[in-house]
Design a protein around this motif. Structure first.
Motif, mmCIF file in Angstrom:
data_model
loop_
_atom_site.group_PDB
_atom_site.id
_atom_site.type_symbol
_atom_site.label_atom_id
_atom_site.label_comp_id
_atom_site.label_asym_id
_atom_site.label_seq_id
_atom_site.Cartn_x
_atom_site.Cartn_y
_atom_site.Cartn_z
ATOM 1 N N LYS A 1 0.807 -1.341 0.085
ATOM 2 C CA LYS A 1 0.006 -0.088 -0.107
ATOM 3 C C LYS A 1 0.750 1.339 -0.067
ATOM 4 O O LYS A 1 0.442 2.467 -0.347
ATOM 5 C CB LYS A 1 -1.068 -0.047 1.301
ATOM 6 C CG LYS A 1 -2.203 -0.437 1.193
ATOM 7 C CD LYS A 1 -3.040 -0.042 0.255
ATOM 8 C CE LYS A 1 -4.216 1.069 0.706
ATOM 9 N NZ LYS A 1 -5.363 1.171 -0.386
ATOM 10 N N GLY A 2 2.065 1.170 0.235
ATOM 11 C CA GLY A 2 3.127 2.244 0.466
ATOM 12 C C GLY A 2 3.046 2.994 1.584
ATOM 13 O O GLY A 2 3.297 4.226 1.768
ATOM 14 N N TYR A 3 2.415 2.345 2.817
ATOM 15 C CA TYR A 3 2.315 2.881 4.123
ATOM 16 C C TYR A 3 3.446 2.667 4.979
ATOM 17 O O TYR A 3 3.975 1.626 5.034
ATOM 18 C CB TYR A 3 1.007 2.656 4.660
ATOM 19 C CG TYR A 3 -0.289 2.867 3.940
ATOM 20 C CD1 TYR A 3 -0.501 3.997 3.270
ATOM 21 C CD2 TYR A 3 -1.544 1.994 4.770
ATOM 22 C CE1 TYR A 3 -1.693 4.179 2.769
ATOM 23 C CE2 TYR A 3 -2.692 2.527 4.016
ATOM 24 C CZ TYR A 3 -2.693 3.348 3.147
ATOM 25 O OH TYR A 3 -3.923 3.874 2.603
ATOM 26 N N SER A 4 4.007 3.844 5.721
ATOM 27 C CA SER A 4 4.954 3.417 6.871
ATOM 28 C C SER A 4 4.067 2.761 8.026
ATOM 29 O O SER A 4 2.823 3.015 8.007
ATOM 30 C CB SER A 4 5.593 4.791 7.324
ATOM 31 O OG SER A 4 4.598 5.586 7.600
ATOM 32 N N MET A 5 4.674 2.399 8.961
ATOM 33 C CA MET A 5 3.998 1.831 10.333
ATOM 34 C C MET A 5 3.169 3.168 10.807
ATOM 35 O O MET A 5 2.130 3.164 11.249
ATOM 36 C CB MET A 5 4.763 1.148 11.138
ATOM 37 C CG MET A 5 5.218 -0.197 11.097
ATOM 38 S SD MET A 5 5.878 -0.860 12.389
ATOM 39 C CE MET A 5 7.002 -2.029 11.641
ATOM 40 N N ARG A 6 3.957 4.349 10.913
ATOM 41 C CA ARG A 6 3.230 5.470 11.505
ATOM 42 C C ARG A 6 2.248 6.023 10.741
ATOM 43 O O ARG A 6 1.092 6.150 11.325
ATOM 44 C CB ARG A 6 4.299 6.548 11.472
ATOM 45 C CG ARG A 6 5.622 6.220 12.469
ATOM 46 C CD ARG A 6 6.636 7.542 12.233
ATOM 47 N NE ARG A 6 7.855 7.257 13.135
ATOM 48 C CZ ARG A 6 8.027 7.174 14.354
ATOM 49 N NH1 ARG A 6 7.158 7.568 15.041
ATOM 50 N NH2 ARG A 6 9.078 7.144 14.729
ATOM 51 N N LYS A 7 2.003 5.802 9.218
ATOM 52 C CA LYS A 7 0.982 6.220 8.569
ATOM 53 C C LYS A 7 -0.309 5.331 8.746
ATOM 54 O O LYS A 7 -1.315 5.994 8.913
ATOM 55 C CB LYS A 7 1.284 6.197 7.130
ATOM 56 C CG LYS A 7 0.037 6.624 6.122
ATOM 57 C CD LYS A 7 0.500 7.047 4.613
ATOM 58 C CE LYS A 7 -0.756 7.341 4.009
ATOM 59 N NZ LYS A 7 -0.298 7.856 2.464
ATOM 60 N N LEU A 8 0.217 3.963 8.763
ATOM 61 C CA LEU A 8 -1.142 3.065 8.975
ATOM 62 C C LEU A 8 -1.484 3.321 10.524
ATOM 63 O O LEU A 8 -2.793 3.252 10.834
ATOM 64 C CB LEU A 8 -0.551 1.528 9.068
ATOM 65 C CG LEU A 8 -1.402 0.392 9.124
ATOM 66 C CD1 LEU A 8 -2.676 0.476 8.204
ATOM 67 C CD2 LEU A 8 -0.965 -0.930 9.067
#
Length: 158
Positions: free
Chosen positions: A15-22
């Protein structure tokens, strides 16, 4: 088979997400996501998995299968595939009728749920319900395909 942490991490990366973004999107704690992905939490609460599925656009049922809790069709589920590939000729007709009935029933339910979507305040629950029915109907349609191939082979070889 992969574990749930690896499966979630791959979906997040895809999805192109960092853990922080998720974490920010899902409202979950970054540390919790990290512990799931690293395997420190081997059996996360199903409510956490459902939340992650919503934001990663992955099927909850696939996560259940990865966690060895699900029994619906999954490309890796050889038990179901073998069952329908090896169904007896005596059961073929009734099984095919049943799966067609399920597909038609689920299509009607999904149509109704989609109509109700704009009329409800609890969209999260409705989205999860719709996704579950869509997943089940994909399973049913895959089973239908297996059965149709068996029927076609049966009649071509007789």
């Amino acid at each position: 088979m992969t574990n749930i942490g690896d499966y979630i991490a791959k979906a997040r990366i895809d999805k192109g997400y960092s853990m922080r973004k998720l974490a920010r999107l899902s409202g979950l704690d970054n540390a919790t996501i990290s512990k799931i992905e690293s395997g420190k939490i081997k059996n996360p609460k199903l409510s956490l998995i459902k939340t992650l599925c919503r934001y990663l656009d992955i099927a909850y049922e696939d996560c259940l299968y990865v966690m060895q809790l699900g029994a619906t069709y999954n490309p890796n589920n050889n038990i179901l595939m073998n069952y329908y590939n090896n169904i007896s000729d005596d059961e073929l007709k009734s099984t095919y009728k049943n799966i067609i009935g399920k597909i038609n029933e689920y299509d009607k339910i999904l149509s109704y749920l989609h109509q109700q979507f704009n009329q409800t305040d609890d969209k999260k629950l409705l989205i999860d319900t719709i996704k579950s029915y869509e997943y089940e109907n994909r399973t049913n349609k895959y089973i239908r395909k297996i059965l149709e191939e068996k029927i076609l082979n049966k009649y071509l070889n007789s």
